[in-house]
Design a protein around this motif. Structure first.
Motif, PDB file in Angstrom:
ATOM      1  N   LEU A  23      33.465  48.327  29.394  1.00  0.00           N
ATOM      2  CA  LEU A  23      33.016  47.168  30.151  1.00  0.00           C
ATOM      3  C   LEU A  23      31.895  47.547  31.086  1.00  0.00           C
ATOM      4  O   LEU A  23      31.705  48.705  31.418  1.00  0.00           O
ATOM      5  N   THR A  24      31.147  46.541  31.477  1.00  0.00           N
ATOM      6  CA  THR A  24      30.086  46.701  32.465  1.00  0.00           C
ATOM      7  C   THR A  24      30.595  46.062  33.740  1.00  0.00           C
ATOM      8  O   THR A  24      30.956  44.890  33.749  1.00  0.00           O
ATOM      9  N   LEU A  25      30.655  46.847  34.807  1.00  0.00           N
ATOM     10  CA  LEU A  25      31.180  46.380  36.085  1.00  0.00           C
ATOM     11  C   LEU A  25      30.017  46.311  37.063  1.00  0.00           C
ATOM     12  O   LEU A  25      29.379  47.327  37.339  1.00  0.00           O
ATOM     13  N   VAL A  26      29.705  45.101  37.544  1.00  0.00           N
ATOM     14  CA  VAL A  26      28.584  44.941  38.467  1.00  0.00           C
ATOM     15  C   VAL A  26      29.068  44.389  39.798  1.00  0.00           C
ATOM     16  O   VAL A  26      29.932  43.523  39.857  1.00  0.00           O
ATOM     17  N   ASP A  27      28.514  44.912  40.871  1.00  0.00           N
ATOM     18  CA  ASP A  27      28.885  44.549  42.237  1.00  0.00           C
ATOM     19  C   ASP A  27      27.661  43.913  42.888  1.00  0.00           C
ATOM     20  O   ASP A  27      26.615  44.539  42.998  1.00  0.00           O
ATOM     21  N   ILE A  28      27.792  42.646  43.306  1.00  0.00           N
ATOM     22  CA  ILE A  28      26.642  41.922  43.842  1.00  0.00           C
ATOM     23  C   ILE A  28      26.640  41.835  45.368  1.00  0.00           C
ATOM     24  O   ILE A  28      25.844  41.111  45.943  1.00  0.00           O
ATOM     25  N   VAL A  66      31.666  41.444  40.559  1.00  0.00           N
ATOM     26  CA  VAL A  66      32.446  41.607  41.780  1.00  0.00           C
ATOM     27  C   VAL A  66      31.593  41.214  42.981  1.00  0.00           C
ATOM     28  O   VAL A  66      30.441  41.633  43.094  1.00  0.00           O
ATOM     29  N   CYS A  67      32.162  40.395  43.880  1.00  0.00           N
ATOM     30  CA  CYS A  67      31.496  40.097  45.154  1.00  0.00           C
ATOM     31  C   CYS A  67      32.515  40.372  46.268  1.00  0.00           C
ATOM     32  O   CYS A  67      33.426  41.157  46.077  1.00  0.00           O
ATOM     33  N   TYR A  68      32.365  39.736  47.409  1.00  0.00           N
ATOM     34  CA  TYR A  68      33.291  39.988  48.523  1.00  0.00           C
ATOM     35  C   TYR A  68      34.669  39.378  48.283  1.00  0.00           C
ATOM     36  O   TYR A  68      35.688  40.032  48.398  1.00  0.00           O
ATOM     37  N   ASP A  92      38.663  37.623  40.506  1.00  0.00           N
ATOM     38  CA  ASP A  92      39.341  36.799  41.506  1.00  0.00           C
ATOM     39  C   ASP A  92      39.703  37.647  42.719  1.00  0.00           C
ATOM     40  O   ASP A  92      40.209  38.759  42.583  1.00  0.00           O
ATOM     41  N   GLY A  93      39.418  37.132  43.902  1.00  0.00           N
ATOM     42  CA  GLY A  93      39.719  37.847  45.140  1.00  0.00           C
ATOM     43  C   GLY A  93      38.639  38.835  45.547  1.00  0.00           C
ATOM     44  O   GLY A  93      38.638  39.325  46.663  1.00  0.00           O
ATOM     45  N   GLY A  94      37.737  39.157  44.627  1.00  0.00           N
ATOM     46  CA  GLY A  94      36.618  40.027  44.929  1.00  0.00           C
ATOM     47  C   GLY A  94      37.020  41.435  45.345  1.00  0.00           C
ATOM     48  O   GLY A  94      38.164  41.861  45.178  1.00  0.00           O
ATOM     49  N   PHE A  95      36.044  42.140  45.911  1.00  0.00           N
ATOM     50  CA  PHE A  95      36.278  43.523  46.323  1.00  0.00           C
ATOM     51  C   PHE A  95      37.309  43.600  47.445  1.00  0.00           C
ATOM     52  O   PHE A  95      38.108  44.535  47.503  1.00  0.00           O
TER      53      PHE A  95
END
Length: 110
Positions: A23-28, A66-68, A92-95
């Motif tokens: 998978l590709t996991l991206v954090d914005i 992934v966001c906050y 869901d729920g973010g980082f």
């Protein structure tokens, strides 16, 4: 119109990471927040790096955004799905929720 992305709960993400699902996991989140802690294996995504992501990430592999708190990741997931990524998920729920549930599964700046 069908929804372009799916919601992903932290339990499923943990299972995917445990089984090394491709998978590709991206954090914005903002760069400082990302630097202070992020899910291992994730890459920071912003306006400066999105071009590289579009060039490099496999379109048929799961992509988790992934966001906050799991809100702004929904807009980003919708946009990424529109760029041709077949399986896009918003965490869901973010980082914040991930860090609460899995503090040992966070890469921190030393």
């Amino acid at each position: 119109m069908t929804q372009a992305y799916e919601h992903l709960d932290p339990v499923t993400l943990k299972a995917w990471l445990d089984e090394a699902k491709p998978l590709t996991l991206v954090d914005i989140r903002d760069p400082l927040s990302y630097a202070q802690g992020h899910i291992p294996g994730s890459r920071h995504l912003d306006n400066a790096t999105v071009g590289d992501l579009l060039d490099q990430a496999p379109r048929d592999q799961a992509m988790v955004v992934v966001c906050y708190h799991g809100h702004s990741s929904q807009q980003a997931a919708t946009w990424l799905a529109g760029q041709g990524f077949a399986h896009v998920y918003s965490l869901d729920g973010g980082f914040t929720d991930w860090e609460h549930r899995h503090p040992q599964r966070v890469t921190r700046r030393s």
